[in-house]
Design an enzyme around this catalytic site. Structure first.
Site, short mmCIF file in Angstrom:
data_model
loop_
_atom_site.label_atom_id
_atom_site.label_comp_id
_atom_site.label_asym_id
_atom_site.label_seq_id
_atom_site.Cartn_x
_atom_site.Cartn_y
_atom_site.Cartn_z
CD GLU A 115 -7.87 7.36 4.78
OE1 GLU A 115 -7.91 7.43 6.04
OE2 GLU A 115 -6.84 7.02 4.18
CE1 TYR A 122 -3.45 2.77 0.61
CE2 TYR A 122 -2.03 3.43 2.42
CZ TYR A 122 -3.09 3.69 1.56
OH TYR A 122 -3.76 4.88 1.66
CD1 TRP A 128 -3.62 2.31 5.61
CD2 TRP A 128 -5.73 2.98 5.82
NE1 TRP A 128 -4.17 2.37 4.34
CE2 TRP A 128 -5.47 2.78 4.46
CE3 TRP A 128 -7.00 3.40 6.20
CZ2 TRP A 128 -6.43 3.00 3.46
CZ3 TRP A 128 -7.95 3.62 5.22
CH2 TRP A 128 -7.67 3.41 3.87
#
Length: 190
Positions: free
Chosen positions: A44, A22, A52
């Site tokens: 998000e 990522y 995350w």
């Protein structure tokens, strides 16, 4: 920080393959595609209060639940579909965040209609050019800025939720409006 399988210095993501990929291929890369911009906005928002990495690990579950982030299909999700999503262990089952995806999709569609695309609206905030941070370490990177404040305020005024300034700053970083790879990272300036 280095990833176990290579010698690249990363500002984050060195402890797991998924997180490293990522970092290396998505974070800070400019996105203009409305579907991808919508996906990242929903992810998000789901990220709020969580790591995350948790969201990345459930990303495929989110894609399944939200019809591959087809904005129109998400906007039309029934209450029964949202209730089923709240039972799905493939996503974070938050009683406010799950239905917010539907209402945010409806606002998103209205913005596409108004501006031609969500991308047009979003990138106009930076005159189509990413902001490149020049931070010495990850600790120097801000949690929010005047830009994220303004975008958050506008999205909230239009009826979106889970779009606070900190969420929006993370979003701007994720979609490359802001490139905050710190100076020691191999992706800085890339």
């Amino acid at each position: 920080m280095t990833h176990p399988v290579d010698d690249k210095i990363r500002c984050f993501g060195s402890h797991s393959e998924r997180y490293a990929v990522y970092h290396d291929t998505e974070w800070g890369v400019p996105v203009n595609d409305d579907r991808t911009l919508f996906e990242m906005l929903i992810l998000e928002g789901a990220h709020a209060g969580l790591s995350w990495e948790t969201i990345l690990n459930k990303r495929e579950g989110y894609r399944e639940v939200y019809h591959g982030f087809d904005i129109g299909r998400v906007a039309e999700m029934s209450d029964a579909e949202l209730q089923a999503a709240l039972q799905n262990p493939g996503i974070v089952r938050h009683r406010q965040k799950v239905p917010a995806a539907r209402s945010n999709a409806r606002v998103y569609l209205a913005m596409q209609e108004e501006f031609g695309s969500f991308s047009n609206w979003l990138w106009a905030h930076v005159n189509g050019r990413p902001i490149v941070g020049h931070w010495d370490s990850p600790e120097d990177i801000p949690a929010s800025t005047a830009l994220s404040d303004a975008i958050s305020k506008d999205l909230k005024k239009r009826g979106m939720s889970f779009v606070g300034t900190t969420i929006i700053y993370a979003y701007l970083q994720a979609v490359g409006i802001v490139n905050d790879h710190w100076k020691g990272c191999w992706r800085h300036g890339a």
